[in-house]
Design an enzyme around this catalytic site. Sequence first.
Site, PDB file in Angstrom:
ATOM      1  N   ARG A  46     -13.972  11.816 -36.288  1.00 19.81           N
ATOM      2  CA  ARG A  46     -13.496  10.520 -36.788  1.00 19.81           C
ATOM      3  C   ARG A  46     -13.382   9.516 -35.646  1.00 19.81           C
ATOM      4  O   ARG A  46     -13.718   8.339 -35.820  1.00 19.81           O
ATOM      5  CB  ARG A  46     -12.139  10.703 -37.470  1.00 19.81           C
ATOM      6  CG  ARG A  46     -11.547   9.400 -37.982  1.00 19.81           C
ATOM      7  CD  ARG A  46     -10.225   9.624 -38.687  1.00 19.81           C
ATOM      8  NE  ARG A  46      -9.710   8.373 -39.213  1.00 19.81           N
ATOM      9  CZ  ARG A  46      -8.642   8.282 -39.991  1.00 19.81           C
ATOM     10  NH1 ARG A  46      -7.978   9.376 -40.329  1.00 19.81           N
ATOM     11  NH2 ARG A  46      -8.240   7.113 -40.434  1.00 19.81           N
ATOM     12  N   CYS A  53      -9.116   9.319 -55.584  1.00 25.74           N
ATOM     13  CA  CYS A  53      -8.690   8.488 -54.459  1.00 25.74           C
ATOM     14  C   CYS A  53      -7.271   8.018 -54.753  1.00 25.74           C
ATOM     15  O   CYS A  53      -6.871   7.891 -55.911  1.00 25.74           O
ATOM     16  CB  CYS A  53      -9.632   7.299 -54.296  1.00 25.74           C
ATOM     17  SG  CYS A  53      -9.203   6.193 -52.921  1.00 25.74           S
ATOM     18  N   HIS A  73     -13.483   2.969 -52.584  1.00 28.53           N
ATOM     19  CA  HIS A  73     -13.200   2.108 -51.437  1.00 28.53           C
ATOM     20  C   HIS A  73     -13.914   0.761 -51.521  1.00 28.53           C
ATOM     21  O   HIS A  73     -14.108   0.086 -50.504  1.00 28.53           O
ATOM     22  CB  HIS A  73     -13.532   2.815 -50.116  1.00 28.53           C
ATOM     23  CG  HIS A  73     -12.575   3.926 -49.803  1.00 28.53           C
ATOM     24  ND1 HIS A  73     -12.612   4.650 -48.635  1.00 28.53           N
ATOM     25  CD2 HIS A  73     -11.540   4.449 -50.523  1.00 28.53           C
ATOM     26  CE1 HIS A  73     -11.654   5.568 -48.649  1.00 28.53           C
ATOM     27  NE2 HIS A  73     -10.989   5.457 -49.792  1.00 28.53           N
ATOM     28  N   TYR A 128      -9.774  -2.029 -48.515  1.00 28.41           N
ATOM     29  CA  TYR A 128     -11.053  -1.762 -47.843  1.00 28.41           C
ATOM     30  C   TYR A 128     -11.988  -2.968 -47.913  1.00 28.41           C
ATOM     31  O   TYR A 128     -12.949  -3.048 -47.144  1.00 28.41           O
ATOM     32  CB  TYR A 128     -11.732  -0.531 -48.451  1.00 28.41           C
ATOM     33  CG  TYR A 128     -11.094   0.766 -48.048  1.00 28.41           C
ATOM     34  CD1 TYR A 128     -11.451   1.413 -46.877  1.00 28.41           C
ATOM     35  CD2 TYR A 128     -10.109   1.351 -48.840  1.00 28.41           C
ATOM     36  CE1 TYR A 128     -10.857   2.604 -46.495  1.00 28.41           C
ATOM     37  CE2 TYR A 128      -9.503   2.544 -48.482  1.00 28.41           C
ATOM     38  CZ  TYR A 128      -9.879   3.156 -47.304  1.00 28.41           C
ATOM     39  OH  TYR A 128      -9.285   4.337 -46.932  1.00 28.41           O
TER      40      TYR A 128
END
Length: 421
Positions: free
Chosen positions: A90, A164, A194, A244
Amino acid sequence: MKLTVVGGGSTYTPELIDGFARLRDTLPVEELVLVDPAADRLELVGGLARRIFAKQGHPGRIVTTSDLDAGVEGADAVLLQLRVGGQAARQQDETWPLECGCVGQETTGAGGLAKALRTVPVVLDIAERVRRTNPDAWIIDFTNPVGIVTRALLEAGHRAVGLCNVAIGFQRKFAKLLGVAPHDVHLDHMGLNHLTWETGVRLGGPEGENVLPRLLAEHGDAVAEDLRLPRPVLDRLGVVPSYYLRYFYAHDQVVEELRTKPSRAAEVAAMERELLEMYGDPALDEKPALLAKRGGAYYSEAAVDLAAALLGGGGSPYQVVNTYNRGTLPFLPDDAVIEVQAAVGAKGATPLPVAPVDPLYAGLVAHVTTYEQLALEAALHGGRERVFRALLAHPLIGQYSYAETLTDQLIAHNREHLAWA
């Protein structure tokens, strides 16, 4: 009822355990199996999980194992919450795209593609092993990028639904602002994972009064601050975008911010070290307050609700999930995976009708859907050219010189996870 969590050694897991314990009447779990190859983390998380169950009087049995096949055998549902490459991968996803002036983020842009390439083959292997031991098991995917991963699972014929926590987070926040119970708030939630907008906030159900205009008029400043977008942007849109969307609506500003502060991956890695130390304390028998900063708020409630509905034991009749489009958004292919309100039951998720979508949002949704299709092709079949095509198609990249450079960097940083590289 037996549930298995793959990635059970995650520092997220106590949030999930707390939800299973509190909501045991909704989802009566008799056996909960935590599967993770990291035995040291699994021991710490498993110990805390058992103490949480004991404190809250849950009679269920918690099992920890590094043996995936044994862990999923006989499971009624399998929850996927894994991170291939860990926080180190990440950290890379959030760093190298910035060198081209592109956003560095783990679920969108070049970093999001890297995560998809690492993740899809691993998830499909897990799903095949689940199918061999129990073909009727439901797979609930919380692993990012959820839209791409869920599409991979569905195309391979698995009984899968993507989940989500963005929608349930909005539901809880709006309920608090409006002074009503969360279950009284129904969202007109539309888009891709997102990449979503709340186009309506209804009281009482899908046909209830739309109070979104009142919400924005009375609480627009609070909503805008939470999204880190200017209030006038919300007023002009008349909807609430997912946080997002800031990567799209304020891309260059976000890039500058990311260049001048520690990465989210570094923050989370430090938090995880502290959390794991806490989890090792035999006196700790509840999720610590620090976990709220880790992310994944309300994940447990959403997961319990979805699992209960799929397994026929209860749960809310309408839930925001990731599933096949099937004509819901007529400007997308039927096999695109969208994130919308759906009727959820033992046969799966059926999207509710969606009002005609403003071209301002439909265009971006169609654009990103095309990227996701190309991203999945790259994840399934590999090859530098497929990676390049996916990057070139992404609206946050789009220039061939950037796509060329980012392709080389993506492969270089992820070679150990790419069988074809």
